[in-house]
Design a protein around this motif. Sequence first.
Motif, PDB file in Angstrom:
ATOM      1  N   UNK A 124       0.850  -1.183   0.000  1.00 37.47           N
ATOM      2  CA  UNK A 124       0.000   0.000   0.000  1.00 37.47           C
ATOM      3  C   UNK A 124       0.889   1.236   0.000  1.00 37.47           C
ATOM      4  N   UNK A 125       0.632   2.157  -0.907  1.00 41.03           N
ATOM      5  CA  UNK A 125       1.468   3.344  -1.046  1.00 41.03           C
ATOM      6  C   UNK A 125       0.592   4.590  -1.084  1.00 41.03           C
ATOM      7  N   UNK A 126       1.230   5.740  -0.884  1.00 39.13           N
ATOM      8  CA  UNK A 126       0.570   7.026  -1.043  1.00 39.13           C
ATOM      9  C   UNK A 126       0.994   7.606  -2.375  1.00 39.13           C
ATOM     10  N   UNK A 127       0.028   8.099  -3.135  1.00 40.86           N
ATOM     11  CA  UNK A 127       0.294   8.650  -4.463  1.00 40.86           C
ATOM     12  C   UNK A 127       0.020  10.146  -4.458  1.00 40.86           C
ATOM     13  N   UNK A 128       0.968  10.927  -4.957  1.00 45.16           N
ATOM     14  CA  UNK A 128       0.776  12.367  -5.083  1.00 45.16           C
ATOM     15  C   UNK A 128       1.204  13.143  -3.849  1.00 45.16           C
ATOM     16  N   UNK A 129       1.137  14.469  -3.995  1.00 45.35           N
ATOM     17  CA  UNK A 129       1.504  15.374  -2.909  1.00 45.35           C
ATOM     18  C   UNK A 129       0.387  16.376  -2.663  1.00 45.35           C
ATOM     19  N   UNK A 130       0.496  17.074  -1.554  1.00 45.78           N
ATOM     20  CA  UNK A 130      -0.418  18.181  -1.274  1.00 45.78           C
ATOM     21  C   UNK A 130      -1.861  17.745  -1.142  1.00 45.78           C
ATOM     22  N   UNK A 131      -2.768  18.633  -1.573  1.00 51.17           N
ATOM     23  CA  UNK A 131      -4.199  18.395  -1.383  1.00 51.17           C
ATOM     24  C   UNK A 131      -4.683  17.165  -2.133  1.00 51.17           C
ATOM     25  N   UNK A 132      -4.026  16.823  -3.243  1.00 49.14           N
ATOM     26  CA  UNK A 132      -4.456  15.673  -4.031  1.00 49.14           C
ATOM     27  C   UNK A 132      -3.840  14.360  -3.611  1.00 49.14           C
ATOM     28  N   UNK A 133      -3.142  14.362  -2.477  1.00 51.07           N
ATOM     29  CA  UNK A 133      -2.486  13.135  -2.011  1.00 51.07           C
ATOM     30  C   UNK A 133      -3.518  12.066  -1.698  1.00 51.07           C
ATOM     31  N   UNK A 134      -3.271  10.852  -2.203  1.00 50.32           N
ATOM     32  CA  UNK A 134      -4.192   9.731  -1.986  1.00 50.32           C
ATOM     33  C   UNK A 134      -3.462   8.590  -1.296  1.00 50.32           C
ATOM     34  N   UNK A 135      -3.858   8.254  -0.063  1.00 48.52           N
ATOM     35  CA  UNK A 135      -3.183   7.181   0.668  1.00 48.52           C
ATOM     36  C   UNK A 135      -3.779   5.814   0.367  1.00 48.52           C
ATOM     37  N   UNK A 136      -3.062   4.777   0.786  1.00 50.34           N
ATOM     38  CA  UNK A 136      -3.535   3.393   0.743  1.00 50.34           C
ATOM     39  C   UNK A 136      -3.914   2.929  -0.664  1.00 50.34           C
ATOM     40  N   UNK A 137      -3.119   3.334  -1.637  1.00 49.04           N
ATOM     41  CA  UNK A 137      -3.317   2.885  -3.012  1.00 49.04           C
ATOM     42  C   UNK A 137      -2.540   1.590  -3.202  1.00 49.04           C
ATOM     43  N   UNK A 138      -3.158   0.596  -3.767  1.00 49.86           N
ATOM     44  CA  UNK A 138      -2.491  -0.683  -3.977  1.00 49.86           C
ATOM     45  C   UNK A 138      -1.509  -0.578  -5.149  1.00 49.86           C
ATOM     46  N   UNK A 139      -0.257  -0.859  -4.870  1.00 51.65           N
ATOM     47  CA  UNK A 139       0.770  -0.763  -5.913  1.00 51.65           C
ATOM     48  C   UNK A 139       0.529  -1.751  -7.036  1.00 51.65           C
ATOM     49  N   UNK A 140      -0.261  -2.780  -6.774  1.00 50.79           N
ATOM     50  CA  UNK A 140      -0.532  -3.793  -7.793  1.00 50.79           C
ATOM     51  C   UNK A 140      -1.556  -3.336  -8.826  1.00 50.79           C
TER      52      UNK A 140
END
Length: 241
Positions: free
Chosen positions: A67-83
Amino acid sequence: MRLAGKGRNRDAEEVRFRFDGRELRGRAGEPLAAALMAQGVRVMGRSFKYHRPRGVMTAGSEEPNALVTVGRGAGREPNVRATVQEVHAGLEAFGQNAWPSVDFDVMAVNDLFAPVLGAGFYYKTFMWPRRFWEKVYEPAIRRAAGLGALSGEHNPDPYEKAFAFCDLLVIGAGPAGLMAALTAGRAGAEVILADEGAEPGGRLLSEDETVAGQPAHVWVAAALAELAAMPNVRIMTRTTV
């Protein structure tokens, strides 16, 4: 980790992306997990309690570890599956539940105390002294717990919603889903075909088999082309039902 001459993305454009501040290379459209493994990255996160290193365990949306976080700032999205996260130029992802990085996590010291951190330990320990809970225990536990985190900022990205109606909703565009959509679409029914992946086809995209006497991925492409030409069929990818 790549097999020479294999893979449906082998001829895709090579793009640059970043993971935990490191610039890496991958193939456009492939899963982030595949690109990271090809670059020798094995640890993509840390476990919730003991902060043990975690890598890829599955190949789809059922992934519990990478599980990774994608993006920075206000648009940051946590718990995205790298798969399932697709690699694209400029993608920026970060490992979670670790500091300062997933490779060297200070909180991994918790693992040394695993024998004494059994079930119920927390309830018995942090009840006394009572006034410590709000000022000491709770803030410390909250900082240590959890996986990804939102930025807390207002997200300026636009979102839209629609109220859609159909005669048949097909969930999953694997072989059975594609056949169901084709059959209903040819009969004139209003059909919505929804698939969680970026590309319909399910297991037919990765298995070496034939359908109707032709390679599976060729049959998938033909089926999708026929469905796309039907005005009564709507194909929705990256969609969860």
